[in-house]
Design a protein around this motif. Sequence first.
Motif, PDB file in Angstrom:
ATOM      1  N   TYR A  10       0.876  -1.170   0.000  1.00  0.00           N
ATOM      2  CA  TYR A  10       0.000   0.000   0.000  1.00  0.00           C
ATOM      3  C   TYR A  10       0.914   1.221   0.000  1.00  0.00           C
ATOM      4  O   TYR A  10       1.603   1.482   0.988  1.00  0.00           O
ATOM      5  CB  TYR A  10      -0.953   0.005   1.199  1.00  0.00           C
ATOM      6  N   GLU A  12       3.834   1.826  -1.845  1.00  0.00           N
ATOM      7  CA  GLU A  12       5.245   1.454  -1.736  1.00  0.00           C
ATOM      8  C   GLU A  12       5.951   1.636  -3.083  1.00  0.00           C
ATOM      9  O   GLU A  12       6.863   0.880  -3.438  1.00  0.00           O
ATOM     10  CB  GLU A  12       5.391  -0.001  -1.250  1.00  0.00           C
ATOM     11  N   ASP A  41      -3.459  -2.967  -2.858  1.00  0.00           N
ATOM     12  CA  ASP A  41      -4.821  -2.520  -2.522  1.00  0.00           C
ATOM     13  C   ASP A  41      -5.147  -1.178  -3.170  1.00  0.00           C
ATOM     14  O   ASP A  41      -5.578  -0.236  -2.503  1.00  0.00           O
ATOM     15  CB  ASP A  41      -4.984  -2.428  -0.993  1.00  0.00           C
ATOM     16  N   SER A  99      12.403  -3.127   4.796  1.00  0.00           N
ATOM     17  CA  SER A  99      12.743  -3.471   6.180  1.00  0.00           C
ATOM     18  C   SER A  99      13.256  -4.908   6.227  1.00  0.00           C
ATOM     19  O   SER A  99      14.094  -5.256   7.054  1.00  0.00           O
ATOM     20  CB  SER A  99      11.516  -3.358   7.085  1.00  0.00           C
ATOM     21  N   TYR A 183      -0.493  -6.702  13.330  1.00  0.00           N
ATOM     22  CA  TYR A 183       0.310  -7.591  14.169  1.00  0.00           C
ATOM     23  C   TYR A 183      -0.488  -8.830  14.561  1.00  0.00           C
ATOM     24  O   TYR A 183       0.052  -9.920  14.675  1.00  0.00           O
ATOM     25  CB  TYR A 183       0.730  -6.877  15.459  1.00  0.00           C
ATOM     26  N   SER A 215       4.473   4.812   7.271  1.00  0.00           N
ATOM     27  CA  SER A 215       4.051   3.686   8.096  1.00  0.00           C
ATOM     28  C   SER A 215       2.538   3.523   8.095  1.00  0.00           C
ATOM     29  O   SER A 215       1.806   4.509   8.072  1.00  0.00           O
ATOM     30  CB  SER A 215       4.537   3.906   9.526  1.00  0.00           C
ATOM     31  N   LYS A 216       2.094   2.272   8.123  1.00  0.00           N
ATOM     32  CA  LYS A 216       0.646   2.019   8.181  1.00  0.00           C
ATOM     33  C   LYS A 216       0.225   1.530   9.555  1.00  0.00           C
ATOM     34  O   LYS A 216      -0.915   1.132   9.773  1.00  0.00           O
ATOM     35  CB  LYS A 216       0.252   0.963   7.134  1.00  0.00           C
TER      36      LYS A 216
HETATM   37  N1  LIG Z   1      -2.155  -4.686   0.310  1.00  0.00           N
HETATM   38  C1  LIG Z   1      -1.968  -4.095   1.503  1.00  0.00           C
HETATM   39  N2  LIG Z   1      -0.720  -3.970   2.021  1.00  0.00           N
HETATM   40  C2  LIG Z   1      -0.574  -3.368   3.226  1.00  0.00           C
HETATM   41  C3  LIG Z   1      -1.657  -2.845   3.960  1.00  0.00           C
HETATM   42  N3  LIG Z   1      -1.168  -2.310   5.129  1.00  0.00           N
HETATM   43  C4  LIG Z   1       0.167  -2.500   5.093  1.00  0.00           C
HETATM   44  N4  LIG Z   1       0.545  -3.121   3.947  1.00  0.00           N
HETATM   45  C5  LIG Z   1       1.881  -3.545   3.516  1.00  0.00           C
HETATM   46  O1  LIG Z   1       2.372  -4.424   4.493  1.00  0.00           O
HETATM   47  C6  LIG Z   1       3.763  -4.254   4.688  1.00  0.00           C
HETATM   48  C7  LIG Z   1       4.032  -3.907   6.159  1.00  0.00           C
HETATM   49  O2  LIG Z   1       3.450  -2.651   6.459  1.00  0.00           O
HETATM   50  P1  LIG Z   1       4.245  -1.481   7.188  1.00  0.00           P
HETATM   51  O3  LIG Z   1       3.464  -0.221   7.137  1.00  0.00           O
HETATM   52  O4  LIG Z   1       5.628  -1.424   6.643  1.00  0.00           O
HETATM   53  O5  LIG Z   1       4.233  -1.994   8.643  1.00  0.00           O
HETATM   54  P2  LIG Z   1       5.449  -2.157   9.596  1.00  0.00           P
HETATM   55  O6  LIG Z   1       6.638  -2.665   8.859  1.00  0.00           O
HETATM   56  O7  LIG Z   1       5.001  -2.959  10.770  1.00  0.00           O
HETATM   57  O8  LIG Z   1       5.682  -0.661  10.106  1.00  0.00           O
HETATM   58  P3  LIG Z   1       6.479   0.541   9.392  1.00  0.00           P
HETATM   59  O9  LIG Z   1       7.565  -0.031   8.551  1.00  0.00           O
HETATM   60  O10 LIG Z   1       6.958   1.399  10.490  1.00  0.00           O
HETATM   61  O11 LIG Z   1       5.484   1.242   8.551  1.00  0.00           O
HETATM   62  C8  LIG Z   1       4.202  -3.170   3.708  1.00  0.00           C
HETATM   63  O12 LIG Z   1       4.679  -3.775   2.531  1.00  0.00           O
HETATM   64  C9  LIG Z   1       2.893  -2.416   3.463  1.00  0.00           C
HETATM   65  O13 LIG Z   1       2.864  -1.785   2.206  1.00  0.00           O
HETATM   66  C10 LIG Z   1      -2.973  -2.968   3.392  1.00  0.00           C
HETATM   67  O14 LIG Z   1      -3.973  -2.559   3.950  1.00  0.00           O
HETATM   68  N5  LIG Z   1      -3.062  -3.596   2.177  1.00  0.00           N
END
Ligand SMILES: Nc1nc2c(ncn2[C@@H]2O[C@H](COP(=O)(O)OP(=O)(O)OP(=O)(O)O)[C@@H](O)[C@H]2O)c(=O)[nH]1
Length: 253
Positions: A10, A12, A41, A99, A183, A215-216
């Motif tokens: 989402y 990226e 998405d 990451s 999580y 971040s999401k």
């Molecule tokens: N298709 C889809 N991908 C998602 C959604 N939410 C997160 N992602 C993807 O899931 C992966 C992990 O999300 P991140 O936002 O990186 O979560 P994180 O690694 O725990 O935290 P940060 O790196 O700090 O943002 C990434 O590749 C995001 O693009 C969603 O609702 N739909």
Amino acid sequence: MRTLVVVPTYNEASTLPRVAERLLGAAEASDHEITLLVVDDNSPDGTGDIADAIAAHDERVHVLHRPAKGGLGAAYRAGFAWGLRREFDVFCEMDADLSHDPADVPRLLAALAGADLVIGSRYVPGGGVVDWPWHRLALSKGGNRYVRAMTGMPVEDATAGFRAFRRHVLEELELDTVRSDGYSFQLEMALRTWRLGFRIMEVPITFVERSEGVSKISRAIVVEALWRVFQWGIQGPRRAQPVHARSVAALQR
Ligand SMILES: Nc1nc2c(ncn2[C@@H]2O[C@H](COP(=O)(O)OP(=O)(O)OP(=O)(O)O)[C@@H](O)[C@H]2O)c(=O)[nH]1
Ligand SMILES: [Mg+2]
């Protein structure tokens, strides 16, 4: 082992091309047969179009387009369902923000020789986190301690999103009934795997905080995880079943 790496995206756009390039490079260097499935998405930043362009040039890359942001768990469920309709033996999870280092995938796959689920772990010796503020690390480590206390599951990094599952685990853990997201999705998948008696192994990885994109993670995702772990802890068994028969067969292969 035919391996499907599912990468949910989402917004990226800036990192996905490098993720794909590094993953496919690692596949070639290690002689693994790896297919990449991007589950997008309908990212407003055009990640879906970028994924299509990559797929147009490489038959190892596929894209699943979903109409709107539906959460990480839903994206993985759709990606796994796509792969289970095809002949893949192994299913990986990996983030698109760099990451997770795609070059670590062959190491995760190698560890599957002795396990049904391999977790790329920040909290086993040799693993680590780069560029996280102390409070984020404290939240993550404390969260994992809470999970162990509530459920009894002996995993150091149960929220990690860098994983490799053997196909039969996904076939048996009733993906359709996994409802959680963020999580909690990762926790629920690990907990179901462990409770069924499958073998989980953690291999050390270095997680690097995203330097691009947004971040999401939200407060709601954290609160959901705390609440669900509490429920799973009081509802479910604190022990795994004896080693799953299929697990032993997988080890002998
Ligand atoms: N298709 C889809 N991908 C998602 C959604 N939410 C997160 N992602 C993807 O899931 C992966 C992990 O999300 P991140 O936002 O990186 O979560 P994180 O690694 O725990 O935290 P940060 O790196 O700090 O943002 C990434 O590749 C995001 O693009 C969603 O609702 N739909
Ligand atoms: Mg991330």
